[in-house]
Write a protein that holds these residues in place. Structure first.
Motif, short mmCIF file in Angstrom:
data_model
loop_
_atom_site.label_atom_id
_atom_site.label_comp_id
_atom_site.label_asym_id
_atom_site.label_seq_id
_atom_site.Cartn_x
_atom_site.Cartn_y
_atom_site.Cartn_z
N CYS A 6 0.79 -1.13 -0.06
CA CYS A 6 0.16 -0.18 0.04
C CYS A 6 0.82 1.30 -0.03
CB CYS A 6 -0.86 0.00 1.21
SG CYS A 6 -1.90 1.50 1.49
N ALA A 7 0.51 2.09 -1.07
CA ALA A 7 1.33 3.47 -0.95
C ALA A 7 1.42 4.27 0.18
CB ALA A 7 0.94 4.24 -2.19
N ARG A 8 0.04 4.03 0.97
CA ARG A 8 -0.02 4.77 2.29
C ARG A 8 0.38 4.22 3.30
NH1 ARG A 8 -4.29 5.92 5.68
NH2 ARG A 8 -4.60 8.28 6.27
N ILE A 16 -6.11 -4.81 -7.10
CA ILE A 16 -7.01 -4.72 -7.96
C ILE A 16 -6.96 -3.91 -9.07
CG2 ILE A 16 -9.50 -5.46 -8.36
CD1 ILE A 16 -9.77 -4.72 -5.49
N GLY A 17 -6.54 -2.70 -8.92
CA GLY A 17 -6.30 -1.79 -9.95
C GLY A 17 -6.48 -0.14 -9.33
N GLY A 18 -6.12 0.60 -10.13
CA GLY A 18 -6.12 2.17 -9.67
C GLY A 18 -4.92 2.22 -8.80
N PRO A 20 -2.40 2.18 -5.88
CA PRO A 20 -2.09 1.13 -5.15
C PRO A 20 -2.13 1.17 -3.61
CG PRO A 20 0.01 2.34 -5.98
CD PRO A 20 -1.18 3.04 -6.62
N ILE A 21 -3.44 1.38 -3.30
CA ILE A 21 -3.84 1.63 -1.82
C ILE A 21 -4.67 0.77 -1.17
CG2 ILE A 21 -4.89 3.27 -0.46
CD1 ILE A 21 -3.56 5.45 -2.37
N CYS A 22 -4.36 0.34 -0.14
CA CYS A 22 -5.19 -0.92 0.53
C CYS A 22 -6.69 -0.28 0.98
CB CYS A 22 -4.59 -1.43 1.61
SG CYS A 22 -4.53 -0.29 2.99
N ASP A 23 -7.54 -1.16 1.02
CA ASP A 23 -8.87 -0.59 1.37
C ASP A 23 -9.37 0.10 2.45
OD1 ASP A 23 -10.37 -1.64 -0.96
OD2 ASP A 23 -10.88 -3.44 -0.18
N PRO A 24 -8.65 -0.22 3.72
CA PRO A 24 -8.72 0.54 4.94
C PRO A 24 -8.30 1.98 4.80
CG PRO A 24 -7.60 -1.52 5.55
CD PRO A 24 -7.78 -1.43 3.96
N CYS A 25 -7.22 1.87 3.73
CA CYS A 25 -6.35 3.26 3.69
C CYS A 25 -7.39 4.26 2.74
CB CYS A 25 -5.13 3.27 3.03
SG CYS A 25 -3.87 2.84 4.15
N LYS A 26 -8.06 3.62 1.72
CA LYS A 26 -9.09 4.40 0.86
C LYS A 26 -10.05 4.84 1.60
CE LYS A 26 -8.43 1.83 -3.58
NZ LYS A 26 -8.95 0.75 -4.28
N LYS A 27 -10.50 4.05 2.54
CA LYS A 27 -11.67 4.57 3.50
C LYS A 27 -11.12 5.74 4.20
CE LYS A 27 -15.57 1.70 5.23
NZ LYS A 27 -15.70 0.69 6.13
N ALA A 28 -9.78 5.61 4.86
CA ALA A 28 -9.44 6.69 5.40
C ALA A 28 -9.22 7.95 4.80
CB ALA A 28 -7.81 6.27 6.40
N ILE A 29 -8.53 7.80 3.41
CA ILE A 29 -8.38 8.77 2.60
C ILE A 29 -9.89 9.59 2.22
CG2 ILE A 29 -7.93 9.47 0.18
CD1 ILE A 29 -5.63 7.31 0.65
N GLU A 30 -10.83 8.67 2.22
CA GLU A 30 -12.37 9.37 1.62
C GLU A 30 -12.70 9.91 3.02
OE1 GLU A 30 -13.51 9.25 -1.07
OE2 GLU A 30 -15.15 10.37 -0.56
N GLU A 31 -12.37 9.50 4.00
CA GLU A 31 -12.93 10.41 5.38
C GLU A 31 -12.23 11.72 5.67
OE1 GLU A 31 -12.53 7.49 8.96
OE2 GLU A 31 -13.98 6.61 7.90
N ASP A 32 -10.92 11.66 5.18
CA ASP A 32 -9.99 12.73 5.09
C ASP A 32 -10.66 13.97 4.17
OD1 ASP A 32 -8.24 12.03 7.03
OD2 ASP A 32 -6.79 11.24 5.68
N PHE A 33 -10.94 13.47 2.81
CA PHE A 33 -11.53 14.13 2.02
C PHE A 33 -12.74 15.06 2.35
CE2 PHE A 33 -14.35 14.77 -1.28
CZ PHE A 33 -13.81 15.79 -2.25
N GLN A 34 -13.80 14.09 3.00
CA GLN A 34 -15.06 14.59 3.38
C GLN A 34 -14.55 16.07 4.59
OE1 GLN A 34 -17.62 14.55 2.04
NE2 GLN A 34 -17.24 12.66 0.68
N LYS A 35 -13.54 15.49 5.38
CA LYS A 35 -13.20 16.41 6.50
C LYS A 35 -12.71 17.82 5.90
CE LYS A 35 -9.72 15.37 9.17
NZ LYS A 35 -9.01 14.58 10.11
N VAL A 36 -11.86 17.74 4.89
CA VAL A 36 -10.99 18.62 4.21
C VAL A 36 -12.05 19.59 3.48
CG1 VAL A 36 -9.37 19.34 2.84
CG2 VAL A 36 -8.75 17.71 4.15
N LYS A 37 -12.96 18.87 2.92
CA LYS A 37 -13.91 19.66 1.95
C LYS A 37 -14.60 20.37 2.85
CE LYS A 37 -17.77 18.62 -1.12
NZ LYS A 37 -18.58 17.59 -1.54
N GLN A 38 -15.28 19.95 4.17
CA GLN A 38 -15.98 20.45 4.92
C GLN A 38 -15.40 21.83 5.67
OE1 GLN A 38 -19.36 20.15 5.60
NE2 GLN A 38 -19.30 22.09 6.45
N TYR A 39 -13.90 21.50 5.88
CA TYR A 39 -12.99 22.55 6.51
C TYR A 39 -13.00 23.69 5.54
CZ TYR A 39 -8.87 24.48 8.69
OH TYR A 39 -7.89 25.30 9.07
N ILE A 40 -12.79 23.42 4.17
CA ILE A 40 -12.65 24.61 3.28
C ILE A 40 -13.99 25.46 3.23
CG2 ILE A 40 -12.17 25.25 0.70
CD1 ILE A 40 -10.38 22.79 0.81
#
Ligand SMILES: [Zn+2]
Ligand SMILES: [Zn+2]
Length: 135
Positions: A6-8, A16-18, A20-40
Motif C-alpha cells: 500500500c502506498a499509504r 485490483i487496480g487504480g 496502489p492503496i489498500c481498502d482501509p486506507c482508501k476509506k481513511a482517505i475518503e474520510e479525510d477528503f470529506q473532512k477537508v472539504k467541509q473544512y474549506i
C-alpha cells in the motif's frame, strides 16, 4: 492474487487496480477528503499550511484532490491555482474552462464547429440521401 504494498501504510494487500492503496486506507482517505472539504467550506480563507495542519493531511494529497477537481477554493482563498496551459487563475483542477473547452474540441474535432479563423478541411458531406427536384 496480485500483492502490492500500500502506498499509504506500506502493508501488503490484494491489488485490483487504480491507485496502489489498500481498502482501509482508501476509506481513511475518503474520510479525510470529506473532512477537508467541509473544512474549506467553514474556513474559506485558510492557507494550504493551515489545512494540512488542522486536518493532518499532506499537501500532496490535497493537491491530488485539486487535480481531480474534487476540491474547490473560493476567490478569497490564499490558495491560488493557475491554469497549467495559459496561467489564468482557476478554482479547481488543472486547466481553466477556456483551455478545457479548446482541449475537448481538439480531441473531438469531428464535433467541433469549424472556426473561420483556422479553417480545417472537413470534407465529409453527406451526399447520400440528398436529393434535389431534378425530374
Ligand atoms: Zn494501506
Ligand atoms: Zn487556461
Amino acid at each position: 492474487m496480485n500483492l502490492r504494498n500500500c502506498a499509504r501504510c506500506g502493508k501488503m494487500f490484494n491489488y485490483i487496480g487504480g491507485q496502489p492503496i489498500c481498502d482501509p486506507c482508501k476509506k481513511a482517505i475518503e474520510e479525510d477528503f470529506q473532512k477537508v472539504k467541509q473544512y474549506i467550506v467553514d474556513n474559506p480563507t485558510a492557507s494550504l499550511k493551515q489545512i494540512t495542519e488542522d486536518n493532518q493531511v499532506s499537501a500532496k494529497q490535497i493537491q491530488q484532490w485539486i487535480r481531480e477537481e474534487r476540491l474547490m477554493f473560493s476567490k478569497d482563498s490564499p490558495i491560488q491555482l493557475l491554469c497549467e496551459n495559459c496561467g489564468e487563475p482557476i478554482t479547481t483542477g488543472r486547466f481553466c474552462a477556456k483551455c478545457k473547452t479548446s482541449m475537448a474540441n481538439n480531441l473531438n474535432n469531428t464535433f467541433a464547429k469549424p472556426k473561420p479563423a483556422l479553417q480545417q478541411p472537413v470534407k465529409k458531406e453527406p451526399k447520400a440521401g440528398m436529393r434535389f427536384l431534378d425530374t
